[in-house]
Structures are given as C-alpha cells and as structure tokens.
Design an enzyme around this catalytic site. Structure first.
Site, short mmCIF file in Angstrom:
data_model
loop_
_atom_site.label_atom_id
_atom_site.label_comp_id
_atom_site.label_asym_id
_atom_site.label_seq_id
_atom_site.Cartn_x
_atom_site.Cartn_y
_atom_site.Cartn_z
N HIS A 134 6.87 -7.11 -8.90
CA HIS A 134 7.65 -7.74 -7.86
C HIS A 134 6.79 -8.15 -6.66
O HIS A 134 7.32 -8.57 -5.63
CB HIS A 134 8.76 -6.77 -7.39
CG HIS A 134 8.23 -5.55 -6.67
ND1 HIS A 134 8.57 -5.27 -5.38
CD2 HIS A 134 7.33 -4.63 -7.03
CE1 HIS A 134 7.96 -4.18 -4.97
NE2 HIS A 134 7.19 -3.77 -5.96
N HIS A 159 7.06 4.56 -12.07
CA HIS A 159 8.04 5.49 -11.49
C HIS A 159 8.92 6.03 -12.61
O HIS A 159 9.38 5.27 -13.47
CB HIS A 159 8.97 4.80 -10.49
CG HIS A 159 8.29 4.27 -9.27
ND1 HIS A 159 7.79 5.08 -8.28
CD2 HIS A 159 8.01 3.00 -8.89
CE1 HIS A 159 7.26 4.33 -7.33
NE2 HIS A 159 7.38 3.06 -7.68
N GLU A 183 0.86 -2.15 -4.05
CA GLU A 183 1.78 -1.58 -3.06
C GLU A 183 1.38 -0.13 -2.74
O GLU A 183 0.81 0.58 -3.57
CB GLU A 183 3.23 -1.64 -3.57
CG GLU A 183 4.22 -1.41 -2.42
CD GLU A 183 5.67 -1.72 -2.77
OE1 GLU A 183 5.91 -2.18 -3.91
OE2 GLU A 183 6.54 -1.52 -1.91
N HIS A 216 -0.96 -3.08 -9.31
CA HIS A 216 -0.06 -3.47 -8.21
C HIS A 216 -0.55 -2.74 -6.97
O HIS A 216 -0.75 -1.53 -7.01
CB HIS A 216 1.36 -3.03 -8.63
CG HIS A 216 2.43 -3.11 -7.59
ND1 HIS A 216 2.53 -4.13 -6.70
CD2 HIS A 216 3.49 -2.29 -7.34
CE1 HIS A 216 3.60 -3.93 -5.94
NE2 HIS A 216 4.19 -2.82 -6.30
N TYR A 271 17.39 0.42 -9.73
CA TYR A 271 16.06 -0.13 -9.42
C TYR A 271 16.06 -1.64 -9.54
O TYR A 271 15.55 -2.36 -8.67
CB TYR A 271 15.02 0.49 -10.39
CG TYR A 271 13.63 0.38 -9.85
CD1 TYR A 271 13.11 1.36 -9.03
CD2 TYR A 271 12.84 -0.73 -10.13
CE1 TYR A 271 11.84 1.25 -8.51
CE2 TYR A 271 11.58 -0.86 -9.60
CZ TYR A 271 11.07 0.15 -8.80
OH TYR A 271 9.82 0.03 -8.27
N ASP A 286 2.65 2.74 -2.59
CA ASP A 286 2.98 3.92 -3.40
C ASP A 286 2.10 4.05 -4.64
O ASP A 286 2.17 5.05 -5.33
CB ASP A 286 4.47 3.93 -3.79
CG ASP A 286 4.96 2.62 -4.37
OD1 ASP A 286 4.35 1.58 -4.11
OD2 ASP A 286 5.97 2.65 -5.10
N ASP A 317 5.81 -1.28 -11.55
CA ASP A 317 7.18 -0.96 -11.15
C ASP A 317 8.23 -1.38 -12.18
O ASP A 317 9.33 -0.79 -12.23
CB ASP A 317 7.51 -1.65 -9.82
CG ASP A 317 6.87 -0.93 -8.64
OD1 ASP A 317 6.72 0.30 -8.70
OD2 ASP A 317 6.53 -1.60 -7.65
N HIS A 344 11.21 3.53 1.35
CA HIS A 344 11.19 2.34 2.20
C HIS A 344 12.60 1.76 2.43
O HIS A 344 12.86 0.56 2.29
CB HIS A 344 10.14 1.32 1.79
CG HIS A 344 10.28 0.59 0.48
ND1 HIS A 344 11.42 -0.06 0.11
CD2 HIS A 344 9.39 0.40 -0.52
CE1 HIS A 344 11.24 -0.63 -1.07
NE2 HIS A 344 10.01 -0.35 -1.47
FE LIG Z 1 6.15 -1.87 -5.87
FE LIG Z 2 6.44 1.33 -6.85
#
Ligand SMILES: [Fe+2]
Ligand SMILES: [Fe+2]
Ligand SMILES: Cc1cc2nc3c(=O)[nH]c(=O)nc-3n(C[C@H](O)[C@H](O)[C@H](O)COP(=O)(O)O)c2cc1C
Length: 404
Positions: free
Chosen positions: A145, A229, A80, A78, A196, A82, A164, A24
C-alpha cells in the site's frame, strides 16, 4: 515468542505486540505482530525488520537460529516504520550485508537513516537473487500500500513474502492459519482480514486484482503466504487470495449499516424504526453510533454491508463533526459498490442530511433520495415514516445487490 520454522530452513523471527491498541489511529483490540523472516542458505537472508521498539526481541529470535553477523542479505519489502525502523540495528550487527530494496524504497529509507556506509542494491519486478539452493524473485507492488512496496517469492519453497498484503492485526501465540482456527476461530481470522483490507487497502482494489493476476500468470504459486502482520497462511493460502479477489470485485453482505451520531438522541430515536423497517424486509442491520465506536470499526462495518444509512443532526447548519469525520475518512478510502442514504433530526434550517448526500455523491456512491429529516423530536407519525423509509431503503439495497 521464539523463532518458528515455517518451512525447512525458513524461520519467522518477528515480534508479537500484545499491547498495541492504537495502530497509527486504528484500533487493534487484539494487538498485532511484526513478522520478519530468516532464510538459512549459503547466503543467510533476512526478509524485513520490525518496529524499532521490538528490535531487541527480533534480534534475540535471530540469534536463536544464527549469529546475526552472518546475515548476508536484507530484503526490505516495504519501508513503513513498523517494518523498516530497526534496519539500523541489523546493519550494526551485520555491517557488510547487502540491502535489496525497490528504487522508491531506497530513496525513502535514506530519509530515515544515514545509509552512506550501507551497500544497497535496487531491484525491480522479475529481478532475482540466488542465495544458494534458493532463488528469490522480486515483484513490485506499487501502492499496495506504499509506493515502494514489493513482494519477494522464494521459488524452491513456494513461499510468498507479501509485507502488509494478506496480513491481519492479530497478536497470538499461534503463527499459522490452521493453528489460529483451532485456538480461536476461522470467523475471527476472516474478520481481521476484512478489517485490514477495509481500513488500509480499500482504495487499491483494482491494483490488487491486477497483482493477483500477475502472481498467477508468473506462476508464483504460493504454498505459504507470509505477511508482515498476524497469521501466516500455510493451510489455505488460496482462502486469503479469494477473499481479496472478492473484496476487490465489490463483494459485500446483503445487509445495511446505520452509522450515526446524535446530540440529544432524536437522530438516535429515528434509527430504531429505520432498523425495524430494514429487518421487516428480511435484511440484517447493524447500528453504529460513531462517538461510541472506534473509527476503524465503523469503517469495517460500512465495508461489510451493501447499504449504509448515514444519520446526523444538524449542528450550525452542517453535519455533526463525528459524522463529517467518518465521511471524510471513508472518502479517502475511495469505496465502490455501496448504496447510501441519509437521515437526521434538525431544529430550524437543517443542512446535515443534504450535506451527507453531497458527501456520498462526491465519493461516487449511488444514493437513495430523498432521505428523511425530522424537526426536533420524532412523533409517532414520524416514527412510522422512518419505518417506511427503512423498508424502502432495504428494498432498494436488495435490488442493487442483485447486480453483483
Ligand atoms: Fe504498511
Ligand atoms: Fe505494516
Ligand atoms: C449547538 C447547536 C447548534 C445547532 N445548530 C443548528 C443549525 O444550525 N440548524 C438546525 O437546523 N438545527 C441546529 N441545531 C438543532 C439540532 O439540530 C436539533 O436540536 C436536533 O433535534 C438535534 O438532533 P439530535 O437529538 O439527534 O442531536 C443545533 C443544536 C445545537 C445544540
């Protein structure tokens, strides 16, 4: 990569994305992984899913451990894309599974999927879920986040699943910190953690400090920190907690980043004696030309250094666009505890250096003024003035750094 047992009965069943270079908008020169975890207990529980185009890989990994239809619980830490966009694939295989998610996560996930046939239970900090021999405890981490973010802690195994947070964009055949430090290096792992943090988590330093304190006060001692990750922290989970704590407290290197762009190389010519001046005061200095450097790398280098000098020529009375873009990007990350200054070449009215200072002040960063501006090409006298400017900026960075 096949499933990997990270603790008795707890498996990594994620996917390695060796090829992604633009995550992204951030450069990921090493790719990344989408980690999710399968806990084999009386109620088989999946923590998170993976990015949709990796769903087949993750399902294959799950199937190597157990028939996915036997999954009873899916925790979504989370929402998001991904991590949550293959939830529909999992629910198609285990339609009777119950999804555990925060209240905000539930509202958000309904924007992605038709959830009308799914059983969803919302959880908040302190709620627990007993899955057999194990109890999972949830800890909301809003804005760490995303608004819906939470951690899940497995009490018996002392594993903290942190989505994350504490992650890194590293694709590797190794899964653990100790393995990666052998196959690659500790320095590379640390750099990825900083990258990160700088690009994603910089705005949330205070929250990070509060959450780490909360994790400690609740006794959620982690023997393993399992992010969504990159590498899993099993040898030294305290290391990444300390790194986050330090960064949230404003830790930076006693060094200066010169971050600039140029049309006809005059601003670039100024950067050379400025860097020499900085070196003459004994400080490390790194020079980053914006159009030659990915934005996320420039931001990481800005974040690592205690001081930054912004260099920009004037274009149509204002900042050069790549410099403006960088400053806008940094402003959104709400940096703290960095000293800034500016320089640049101009032709007639100027304007870029003034605007650079305005931007730095708008971010609440301390500035060293005035900067240095030179019409067209720097003369030898101008170069000497640039050298002195570099020296004087470095001295002020040293003084400022002493306060940390
Ligand atoms: Fe995220
Ligand atoms: Fe992520
Ligand atoms: C398209 C263009 C627009 C410019 N607009 C301005 C301006 O509005 N005000 C100014 O002082 N100089 C302006 N300049 C002059 C440059 O700032 C000057 O050439 C400067 O030396 C360029 O620095 P650089 O070699 O680091 O790119 C402009 C130059 C170009 C090519």
């Amino acid at each position: 990569m096949k499933a990997v047992e990270i603790k008795d009965g707890i498996f990594w069943v994620g996917a390695v994305d060796w090829a992604v270079r633009d995550f992204h908008g951030y450069v990921t020169p090493r790719g990344t992984t989408y980690n999710n975890y399968l806990i084999m207990d009386e109620e088989i529980t999946l923590i998170d899913t993976v990015k949709y185009d990796f769903a087949d890989l993750a399902i294959k990994n799950i199937s190597g451990v157990v028939d996915p239809s036997r999954i009873k619980n899916v925790v979504i830490n989370h929402i998001e894309n991904d991590h949550a966009t293959s939830l529909d694939r999992i629910m198609a295989l285990a339609p009777n599974a119950t999804i555990y998610i925060s209240e905000k996560g539930k509202k958000g996930i309904e924007r992605f999927f038709d959830t009308s046939n799914w059983t969803m239970k919302t959880v908040k900090s302190g709620d627990t879920l007993t899955i057999g021999k194990r109890t999972l405890e949830f800890l909301e981490t809003p804005m760490l986040h995303w608004p819906d973010s939470m951690f899940t802690y497995c009490r018996e195994d002392k594993v903290l699943f942190t989505q994350d947070a504490f992650g890194q964009h590293i694709a590797s055949a190794t899964r653990f910190d100790d393995e990666f430090e052998k196959s690659d290096s500790a320095a590379e792992l640390e750099d990825s953690v900083i990258d990160y943090y700088a690009n994603i988590l910089m705005p949330f330093g205070q929250m990070i400090k509060n959450k780490i304190a909360e994790v400690q006060s609740k006794g959620l001692a982690a023997e393993i920190i399992a992010p969504d990750h990159g590498i899993i922290w099993r040898q030294n989970p305290q290391k990444v907690l300390d790194m986050y704590q330090d960064m949230a407290n404003g830790k930076a290197r006693l060094a200066v980043a010169i971050i600039y762009d140029t049309m006809w190389q005059s601003t670039e010519k100024m950067s050379v004696p400025i860097a020499e001046g900085i070196r003459a005061e004994g400080l490390d200095c790194r020079v980053i030309k914006l159009r030659a450097t990915p934005m996320s790398v420039a931001i990481k280098e800005f974040w690592k250094c205690r001081g930054t000098l912004i260099g920009s020529p004037t274009l149509n009375n204002i900042l050069y666009p790549s410099v403006a873009e960088f400053l806008t990007h940094v402003r959104g990350l709400r940096p703290k505890n960095r000293l800034t200054g500016a320089f640049g070449s101009y032709g007639w009215g100027g304007g870029a250096v003034k605007e650079a200072y305005e931007e730095c002040k708008r971010m609440g960063l301390q500035t060293v003024e005035p900067g240095i501006q030179i019409p067209y090409r720097p003369s030898p006298d101008d170069e000497a003035a640039c050298f002195e400017f570099g020296r004087s900026f470095a001295r002020q960075v040293i003084e400022y750094h002493a306060g940390f």
